[in-house]
Scaffold this active site. Structure first.
Site, mmCIF file in Angstrom:
data_model
loop_
_atom_site.group_PDB
_atom_site.id
_atom_site.type_symbol
_atom_site.label_atom_id
_atom_site.label_comp_id
_atom_site.label_asym_id
_atom_site.label_seq_id
_atom_site.Cartn_x
_atom_site.Cartn_y
_atom_site.Cartn_z
ATOM 1 N N SER A 524 0.820 -1.215 0.000
ATOM 2 C CA SER A 524 0.000 0.000 0.000
ATOM 3 C C SER A 524 0.852 1.262 0.000
ATOM 4 C CB SER A 524 -0.949 -0.008 1.204
ATOM 5 O OG SER A 524 -0.233 0.027 2.432
ATOM 6 N N ASP A 525 1.829 1.360 0.892
ATOM 7 C CA ASP A 525 2.593 2.612 0.954
ATOM 8 C C ASP A 525 3.564 2.753 -0.210
ATOM 9 O OD1 ASP A 525 4.169 0.590 1.944
ATOM 10 O OD2 ASP A 525 4.903 1.692 3.675
#
Length: 881
Positions: A524-525
């Site tokens: 996600s990041d």
């Protein structure tokens, strides 16, 4: 892409050198004088190399970085420079435990010579910090940074730190009779150099390079040195004897943590009956079972998946004379007299970060004494056979979908071992071997195993944003173009094949990985930072930074990001039930009964008992009413509890959504690591995703507008919800509260909050101001991550990366409008830290995972000072150039 300094072929098999370490050995001592005899061995770092029948790639090996040995490479001057760096590290290794990546810098500096640098700026007082001084410092930094960018656009660097990774590889190769074939003498010598260089003064080895001695690190590294050819009296100044003495003095190898017991059992120096069970049958359970491994954090399940296969097979390598000797060396009592059942739960106090609760001891004892004897005999052995067949299919699926790189170094080696155990002549085992090089990194301290196959995409995304922040396109435009190309080439373009639910995988089309597309795991990041970077670059002239990535591919990334956000955390994690903890702090009996007071991190959605109360509620819905009736300590606490319950949804985890409740941490079998069982939501991933979708909405306001607006609102609420009472946020992946607070502030500011209208930002700024050192910088120790309490470095030393994070947070929170002196003092620290070369110094380790193990993010030493000074120049001093 290489130069003669380190050119050559790799994997040449020969006898192990008997040279002592960590003095300038690995090829012989070097005497500097009139009659020099130079036997320093040279290495080449190559990019994008691969091929042959046993390798595959999705993008021409973009991002692949491998070290190769050349006995004839390098001039006399170059060999002297390498040997000098090695000697200096060895001499200062107790004071400075982190390598500075000198070998890589020497090679790339020759390949990409730096333009002439302006004179170094020296600033005595913060009042002397001017636009001109900052601009000069930035130009020097950017010109140096251009010299260490790889030809494919990423910035290579050290991603080591943990000391338990290389031993697993060496043990697996030894057990498969492949050690000397796969790792030549030169590789083995450099591995030994690294291990000796990171031996502590007391003779032991830590969990990571800066950690105190542990049984886990000491036994595994001692064993590795023995397998690599060192005798009992080997090493410099009795290093081997000191290592063995530390082990025996602290209880012997029976007290090694569970992962160490596993590796020793594979080698044959520990009995499988001394391990707690790892039954492969758990993979046959239906998915609705809350402790099904498919619900676990992907790193956890991808490690225990192959472990369960090897345990189910009870595989042990050949019992050589060396293995039999190690059985005598590692224990305080004769091997045949060891009580293996008692040893199952023994763990040295130096290693014990997560003590097993008693419920876990009951579980392992039941499996060990009842279930395992059944599965070892007919007819239950048929179930074992089916379970092993299921597990090996999942192993092969992981291998194929990561081009045999695998998600990380531990499961890479374990999967490789599984393939050999299944069939020593298998194609899958042969495909694993060339990808070993993807994990090996060489520096002046020796050869280490990285914590991933690199941090290429992650670093390139941060670096692109940092360069844009300087607004010095004349200096960095060509770097941005190359970085843009790397980010574009490493976006994941397809989901994994087959039924994703069957393989417990999340969608990945449009996401970005941590390292390279061949690795293939979406995060996600990483996706968020890459999306932010390409959106920034799309606003710059394409003739300078390259053509923008197509809109459809950006939409695919946004789709993945929106899929990560937790919609019903209250239900998934039992949040309402946590009111027992919010309202009643006197329940020490329950705390001690379940042995879980340390389970849940301060940055989790709820306090320490959230998972336990969730579990109670799942057993009896009436419990919810009972828990909600517990009186709050005071009105503010009650209001906070209600606010947390209302805004609990909206957080982002790492690779997937959280699939189970934190109570599952009760069965965390690892004594060494915390919070490994499920994928926890954290401030970093949530803030990064919020920033990314907000940037996308700004550029493309018509696309999924309502969903993105809702995502931002919920993520903002989540960030506010998990802020700690002192105003900070706990950083799960960096050291520590300065890192988390940078993300927390940026997320809130991106969501429209300001210092004037947000108490959360006010508290966060107060936290940062209160932790600023008298010198003007910030310096946070990795102890903060372990103890979850802000801790300065020894002697209150500043750290350039912590200082940069704090500066970036305060600048974006509008600190310049209130009191810019704070920022001027911090900028002085960064300006004066710059080296003559334009580089920045490597300081203490700055990365962390699973609360207790540190890891190197070597690129941060350049990225974040550039980023912070760039924003300081443009947003604080004003861009007058």
């Amino acid at each position: 892409s290489c130069v003669p300094l380190f050119s050559g072929e790799h994997l040449r098999t020969s006898r192990l050198s008997s040279a002592a370490f960590p003095a300038s050995s690995s090829g012989g001592a070097l005497q500097i004088g009139a009659s020099q005899v130079v036997r320093c061995k040279m290495w080449s770092l190559k990019f994008g190399e691969g091929g042959g029948p046993w390798m595959k790639t999705l993008n021409n090996y973009s991002g692949r970085q491998t070290w190769h040995y050349d006995p004839e490479g390098g001039s006399l001057e170059e060999r002297l420079a390498v040997e000098k760096a090695r000697q200096e590290f060895a001499e200062k290794r107790f004071a400075k435990k982190h390598s500075a990546d000198v070998l890589m810098r020497l090679q790339l500096g020759k390949e990409n010579p730096s333009p002439s640098l302006p004179a170094k700026v020296e600033v005595e007082q913060y009042g002397d910090v001017t636009v001109e001084a900052i601009t000069t410092t930035l130009r020097r930094a950017l010109r140096f940074y251009s010299t260490i960018q790889a030809s494919d656009g990423h910035w290579p660097g050290d991603y080591g730190g943990p000391l338990f990774l290389m031993p697993g590889l060496v043990i697996a190769l030894y057990a498969t009779c492949s050690l000397n074939t796969v790792l030549s003498e030169d590789y083995r010598n450099e591995i030994c150099r690294y291990i000796f260089n990171h031996q502590n003064k007391d003779g032991g080895w830590g969990l990571h390079i800066e950690g105190h001695s542990t049984m886990f690190g000491s036994v595994l590294n001692y064993v590795t040195l023995r397998l690599l050819g060192h005798e009992l009296d080997g090493g410099k100044n009795g290093s081997m004897e000191k290592g063995r003495s530390w082990i025996l003095k602290h209880g012997g190898a029976t007290t090694i943590p569970s992962w160490g017991k596993f590796w020793l059992s594979v080698l044959g120096t520990y009995e499988w009956s001394g391990n707690n069970p790892l039954p492969p049958e758990i993979w046959l359970l239906p998915y609705f079972v809350p402790f099904h491994p498919g619900r676990m954090w992907c790193h956890c399940r991808m490690v225990y998946l192959p472990m369960s296969y090897i345990y189910g097979k009870r595989f042990t390598g050949k019992l050589t004379d060396l293995v039999l000797s190690l059985r005598k060396e590692l224990f305080n009592i004769p091997y045949d007299e060891i009580d293996w059942d008692k040893a199952r739960n023994q763990c040295a106090s130096e290693d014990l970060y997560y003590p097993h609760p008693w419920i876990q001891d009951i579980l392992w004892a039941s499996l060990h004494k009842i279930a395992e004897p059944l599965f070892m005999h007919w007819p239950a052995s048929l179930v074992r056979r089916r379970a092993l067949a299921t597990v090996i299919k999942h192993v092969h699926y992981e291998d194929e979908n990561s081009c045999y790189i695998c998600i990380g170094p531990v499961n890479k080696v374990l999967n490789m071992l599984c393939c050999w155990v299944e069939d020593p002549a298998s194609e899958s085992f042969k495909r694993h071997l060339p990808r070993i090089l993807d994990y090996l990194w060489l520096a002046e301290d020796g050869m280490k195993m990285k914590g991933y196959n690199g941090s290429q995409l992650w670093d390139a995304s941060f670096a692109a944003q940092a360069l844009v922040a300087t607004e010095l396109l004349d200096e960095c435009g060509f770097m941005l173009k190359k970085a843009h190309s790397y980010i574009e080439n490493n976006q994941i373009l397809e989901d994994c094949p087959g039924d994703l639910k069957h393989w417990y995988r999340h969608i990945s089309k449009g996401a970005w990985p941590f390292s390279s597309r061949d690795h293939g795991w979406p995060i996600s990041d990483c996706s968020s930072e890459a999306l932010k970077a390409v959106l920034m670059l799309s606003a710059l002239p394409p003739e300078v930074v390259g053509k923008p990535i197509p809109f459809k591919r950006l939409c695919d990334c946004v789709n993945v990001l929106l899929s990560y956000q937790l919609e019903y955390v209250c239900q998934n994690l039992g949040f309402r039930s946590s009111s027992l903890i919010c309202g009643f702090e006197g329940c020490e009996e329950l705390r001690s009964l379940l042995g879980s007071c340390h389970l849940y991190p301060r940055n989790s959605l709820v306090c320490q008992f959230q998972g336990i109360t969730s579990w109670l509620y799942s057993l009896n819905p009436v419990t919810e009413d009972l828990l909600d009736c517990v009186p709050s300590k005071d009105r503010k606490r009650k209001e906070k509890k209600e606010e947390m319950e209302k805004n609990a949804d909206g957080g982002f985890a790492t690779y997937e959504q959280a699939r189970s409740s934190p109570w599952l941490e009760l069965i965390n079998p690892s004594e060494t690591f915390g919070d490994i069982v499920i994928d926890y939501v954290c401030v970093e991933c949530t803030s990064a995703a919020l920033q990314a979708v907000a940037a996308f909405r700004k550029s493309y306001p018509e696309h999924r507008c309502e969903e993105i607006s809702s995502c931002i609102s919920r993520a903002r609420n989540f960030i506010e919800c998990i802020q700690l009472p002192d105003g900070s946020w706990y950083g799960s992946w960096g050291v520590c509260f300065t890192y988390g607070t940078w993300f927390g502030i940026l997320g809130l500011v991106t969501a429209g909050k300001t210092y004037d209208n947000s108490k959360a930002i006010q508290r966060a700024c107060n936290f940062l101001l209160s932790s600023q050192l008298p010198c003007g910088g910030w310096g946070e120790s990795y102890i903060s991550s372990q103890k979850k309490v802000y801790t300065n470095l020894e002697r209150n030393r500043p750290h350039i990366v912590n200082t940069a994070w704090a500066m970036l947070a305060l600048i974006n929170a509008g600190q310049a409008q209130r009191d810019a002196t704070v920022l001027h003092r911090a900028a002085l620290i960064l300006v004066n830290a710059q080296l003559e070369s334009g580089d920045f110094p490597q300081e203490e380790i700055i990365g962390v995972f699973n609360r207790n193990c540190m890891i190197s993010y070597s690129a941060y030493r350049n990225i974040f000072p550039i980023w912070a000074l760039g924003e300081y120049r443009c947003k604080v001093l004003g861009n007058s150039t």
